[in-house]
Every structure is written in structure tokens, then in C-alpha cells.
Design a protein around this motif. Structure first.
Motif, PDB file in Angstrom:
ATOM      1  N   ALA A  17      28.197  52.332  62.431  1.00 39.00           N
ATOM      2  CA  ALA A  17      29.007  53.433  62.219  1.00 39.00           C
ATOM      3  C   ALA A  17      30.572  52.896  61.485  1.00 39.00           C
ATOM      4  O   ALA A  17      31.138  53.546  60.692  1.00 39.00           O
ATOM      5  N   ALA A  18      31.055  51.740  62.255  1.00 36.15           N
ATOM      6  CA  ALA A  18      32.347  51.332  61.754  1.00 36.15           C
ATOM      7  C   ALA A  18      32.338  50.540  60.532  1.00 36.15           C
ATOM      8  O   ALA A  18      33.314  50.010  60.213  1.00 36.15           O
ATOM      9  N   THR A  19      31.344  50.604  59.944  1.00 37.18           N
ATOM     10  CA  THR A  19      31.261  49.638  58.569  1.00 37.18           C
ATOM     11  C   THR A  19      31.036  50.704  57.369  1.00 37.18           C
ATOM     12  O   THR A  19      30.654  50.525  56.264  1.00 37.18           O
ATOM     13  N   PHE A  31      30.856  41.289  61.173  1.00 41.61           N
ATOM     14  CA  PHE A  31      32.039  41.161  60.630  1.00 41.61           C
ATOM     15  C   PHE A  31      32.758  40.592  61.915  1.00 41.61           C
ATOM     16  O   PHE A  31      33.423  41.342  62.723  1.00 41.61           O
ATOM     17  N   GLN A  32      32.843  39.100  61.946  1.00 40.51           N
ATOM     18  CA  GLN A  32      33.380  38.565  63.239  1.00 40.51           C
ATOM     19  C   GLN A  32      34.870  38.891  63.409  1.00 40.51           C
ATOM     20  O   GLN A  32      35.220  38.780  64.463  1.00 40.51           O
ATOM     21  N   ALA A  33      35.469  39.141  62.369  1.00 39.37           N
ATOM     22  CA  ALA A  33      37.015  39.406  62.434  1.00 39.37           C
ATOM     23  C   ALA A  33      37.367  40.628  63.133  1.00 39.37           C
ATOM     24  O   ALA A  33      38.351  41.102  63.864  1.00 39.37           O
ATOM     25  N   GLN A  34      36.396  41.443  63.427  1.00 37.22           N
ATOM     26  CA  GLN A  34      36.474  42.918  64.077  1.00 37.22           C
ATOM     27  C   GLN A  34      36.557  42.360  65.627  1.00 37.22           C
ATOM     28  O   GLN A  34      36.865  43.300  66.324  1.00 37.22           O
ATOM     29  N   ALA A  35      36.229  41.246  65.977  1.00 38.98           N
ATOM     30  CA  ALA A  35      36.180  40.912  67.341  1.00 38.98           C
ATOM     31  C   ALA A  35      37.212  39.961  68.006  1.00 38.98           C
ATOM     32  O   ALA A  35      37.318  39.485  68.879  1.00 38.98           O
ATOM     33  N   SER A  36      38.199  39.877  66.941  1.00 44.32           N
ATOM     34  CA  SER A  36      39.490  38.909  67.062  1.00 44.32           C
ATOM     35  C   SER A  36      40.467  39.776  67.562  1.00 44.32           C
ATOM     36  O   SER A  36      40.788  40.845  67.418  1.00 44.32           O
ATOM     37  N   LEU A  85      39.909  48.449  58.961  1.00 41.80           N
ATOM     38  CA  LEU A  85      39.930  48.493  60.613  1.00 41.80           C
ATOM     39  C   LEU A  85      41.518  48.562  60.781  1.00 41.80           C
ATOM     40  O   LEU A  85      41.721  49.375  61.892  1.00 41.80           O
ATOM     41  N   LEU A  86      42.274  48.069  60.124  1.00 38.39           N
ATOM     42  CA  LEU A  86      43.739  47.899  60.376  1.00 38.39           C
ATOM     43  C   LEU A  86      44.390  49.263  60.170  1.00 38.39           C
ATOM     44  O   LEU A  86      45.528  49.618  60.822  1.00 38.39           O
ATOM     45  N   ASP A  87      43.807  49.991  59.302  1.00 36.84           N
ATOM     46  CA  ASP A  87      44.320  51.292  58.784  1.00 36.84           C
ATOM     47  C   ASP A  87      43.777  52.265  59.946  1.00 36.84           C
ATOM     48  O   ASP A  87      44.010  53.559  59.756  1.00 36.84           O
TER      49      ASP A  87
END
Length: 371
Positions: free
Chosen positions: A302-304, A116-121, A189-191
Motif C-alpha cells: 500500500a505504501a508504493t 525499496f531498501q531506502a524506506q528502511a533507512s 515518502l519524504l512528502d
């Protein structure tokens, strides 16, 4: 040899971008690839399968970009041989597989990063920090929209494309769970609700205009354990390809994340600001974590867990309802043929703004569920 020894499994299609990425990183050395279609003109060892590759080549990291239903066995094979793994999304097709893979991670002690590339943004992480810090006030909800166009070529690129099941195995390749999966993952992730236990409820409304098994137009509403409603409204039947976005609706402002371009748009009072941020590389981060475990992974398995709860809800939902033909305009010929769902864009925008399912706002195709 200056870098960690990396192998890529599945090098055609999106896998080609992983090959290019390994080749550009100074801390990585591409030592082999595995793909039943062969390796093209790559100047490395090529194997038809991962097990044959691992039997012949010493590898530190395996990048897996293969059909969804193969993710778990391949990742497990790689970790049990001592390799760390970068696994494309979605990591698994079910909660049961997620639990199985989590057990392998714990048992082997290997690192597994999910793609999930956006998690590293910095845009995503910065907005998540703003939400957690209360800078947008009380959060009314989070919505994610995706208005994409996919032709027949997309669904015919592989046997598993557009399938819910294949050869008795779950695939769950739909708009929500694969091409636009980043929308749900970023919203969670935002929540701050990325774990399995962070999701209380998932409601699904799945539809299809294409002659496929899976959904190509859907609304999904997630209720997180903290009570936040997250509304996902997506289609692969838009009139044109548009950039997807995730919007945080707060009492003190609104923020729009466009995760494919790492752009964050803030509305607070009369002020509007737009800024584009940098994004870290997931493989580079995995290599740094391997060298120093105190460096955290951006997207460990775990973060997914929260996202996999969404996948599970889609997997166990009723088959997508067929959208009536009189609501669809077909364009193109042959592999370029594709459906355009009439007025889908404004209905998606309304669903996102009202945090409502298509049936709750009276989208015309939602009548398909009552026929």
C-alpha cells in the motif's frame, strides 16, 4: 532448523544478493530456489519454476527477484499457498496490476514487503519526520537526481531490459521506474505521499540515447495532493557513475538525502551537518512482522501506491523521444559501449533546483519532442 523457511525466485544478477542475505540471517533458512538458469553451486533444492518449488517444498517466505512483468503472478501464487512475500521493485507495471495485487493481499491476509531498501533507512525516515514536523519550514519542493552510466551489457542482460512491452505484456523498464526508482519512491515518502490517492498529477518527459524502447534520460514532475512539487531528473547516460540524491527545499533549510549510503546532509542557516545512519533489513523486518504482526512493515504494498501512479504515467506516456546524435558521445566497444549525453549533469542539476522539466529550461535534447 532454526529459522523460517525461505525460498528465493530469481537468483542470478541482483537475486544473488538476496540469496546471500537469507544465508546470513539467523532467523531464516534457505530451503530452495527457483530459476530457469539453474542454481549454480547452491546446496539446496533447485527448481525451474516457483509453482514446481511450492508443490514440493514447504515455504514460509518467498523472495521474488524476477522480471517486472512476472511480479504479480508469482507474488499471487506465493501468497495463495500461504507464504509471505518480499517482492523486488517496482512491484507492478501498472495501476491495474497494483489493484489486482492489493486485492490478493487483502484476500489472503499475507504480508507483502516491497524492496525499496531506502524506506528502511534511518536517514530517510528521520528526514521524513523533520519534514512532517516543520523543521525545514515551508517546503518549496522536493527534487531527486540520478546520474548513472549503463553500458550495452546492462540492456542486453535479459530480453525484458530496456523494454516498455514484451510479448504483449507491459514491462515499463526505464530509468525512472526501475534502476532509479528509489529516487521517486524516497521523495514521495519524504512528502508523506506514498498512497495512490496522495498523487494529484504526474508530468513526464522521456528521452533515450540508447537503442532501446524505454527512457534512459528523463524528467518527471509529480504534484502531490498536498500541493508539493516533486521533480525527478535522471539519466543512465552520464559521464561517470555518481551517487543519486533527494533534496528537500525548505524555507528554513535544505536537506540532501543520499539514499545509497544512508547519508543525510543538512543546511540550516550557516550550519552544515553530515551524518551517516543505519538501515534495517527488509527481509529481517518481514520475518519480525510474520512473528508479531504488531511490528509494522517498512514498505508494504500500500505504501508504493504513489510510486505506482508514477509508473502508470510513464507506461501511458508517448514513447521516449530519440535524442539527436550530435548531442551524444559514444565510448567503449561491444558490450562496454555506452552513450554520454553532453552536459547532462548540469542540466539535471538545474532542473532539480528549479523544479522544472527539461523542456521548460531549454535542455538541447528537449527539442527532439518538437521535431
Amino acid at each position: 532448523m532454526t529459522g523460517k523457511r525461505v525460498a528465493v525466485v530469481g537468483i542470478h544478477g541482483h537475486g544473488a544478493s538476496h540469496v546471500r542475505n537469507v544465508l546470513r540471517l539467523p532467523d531464516a533458512e534457505l530451503v530452495a530456489v527457483a530459476d530457469p538458469q539453474g542454481g549454480g553451486d547452491l546446496a539446496v533444492q533447485v527448481f525451474p519454476s516457483l509453482d514446481e518449488l511450492l508443490a514440493a517444498v514447504e515455504v514460509d517466505v518467498v523472495v521474488i527477484c524476477t522480471p517486472i512483468q512476472t511480479h504479480v503472478p508469482l507474488a499471487e501464487l506465493a501468497m495463495r499457498t500461504g507464504a509471505d512475500v518480499l517482492l523486488e521493485k517496482p512491484p507492478t507495471a501498472s495501476l491495474a496490476e497494483f489493484d489486482q495485487l492489493s486485492s490478493v493481499v487483502a484476500e489472503t491476509g499475507r504480508a507483502l514487503q516491497v524492496g525499496f531498501q531506502a524506506q528502511a533507512s534511518e536517514a530517510t525516515l528521520g528526514l521524513a519526520s523533520m519534514v512532517a514536523g516543520g523543521e525545514l519550514g515551508e517546503i518549496r519542493g522536493i527534487s531527486a537526481t540520478g546520474k548513472w552510466l549503463r553500458t550495452a551489457r546492462y540492456f542486453q542482460r535479459a530480453r525484458w531490459s530496456g523494454r516498455r512491452h514484451l510479448d504483449g505484456v507491459d514491462v515499463v523498464d526505464g530509468a525512472v521506474t526501475n534502476p532509479l526508482a528509489h529516487s521517486a519512491a524516497a521523495a514521495l515518502l519524504l512528502d508523506g505521499s506514498t498512497g495512490v490517492d496522495d498523487v494529484r498529477q504526474v508530468e513526464t518527459e522521456l528521452y533515450r540515447a540508447n537503442p532501446i524502447e524505454s527512457d534512459d534520460t528523463s524528467t518527471v514532475r509529480i504534484t502531490t495532493s498536498r500541493g508539493t512539487p516533486i521533480l525527478i531528473a535522471v539519466t543512465l547516460c552520464a559521464g561517470e557513475q555518481l551517487e543519486p540524491s533527494v533534496t528537500v527545499h525548505g524555507s528554513e533549510g535544505r536537506a540532501v538525502l543520499r539514499y545509497t549510503s544512508d547519508t543525510l546532509e543538512l543546511h540550516q542557516g550557516d550550519a552544515r551537518t553530515v551524518r551517516t545512519y543505519e538501515r534495517a533489513d527488509l527481509l529481517e523486518n518481514l520475518l519480525a512482522h510474520r512473528a508479531d504482526p504488531s511490528v509494522p512493515l517498512y514498505c508494504p504494498l500500500a505504501a508504493t501506491g504513489g510510486f505506482t501512479r508514477v509508473v502508470e504515467a510513464v507506461r501511458t506516456a508517448a514513447d521516449p523521444a530519440e535524442i539527436p546524435a550530435d548531442l551524444i558521445d559514444w565510448q567503449g566497444e561491444g558490450l562496454d559501449r555506452h552513450p554520454i549525453l553532453r552536459d547532462v549533469e548540469p542540466w539535471i542539476d538545474r532542473a532539480a533546483d528549479e523544479l522544472a522539466l527539461f523542456s521548460e529550461i531549454g535542455a538541447p535534447w528537449s527539442n527532439a519532442r518538437r521535431r
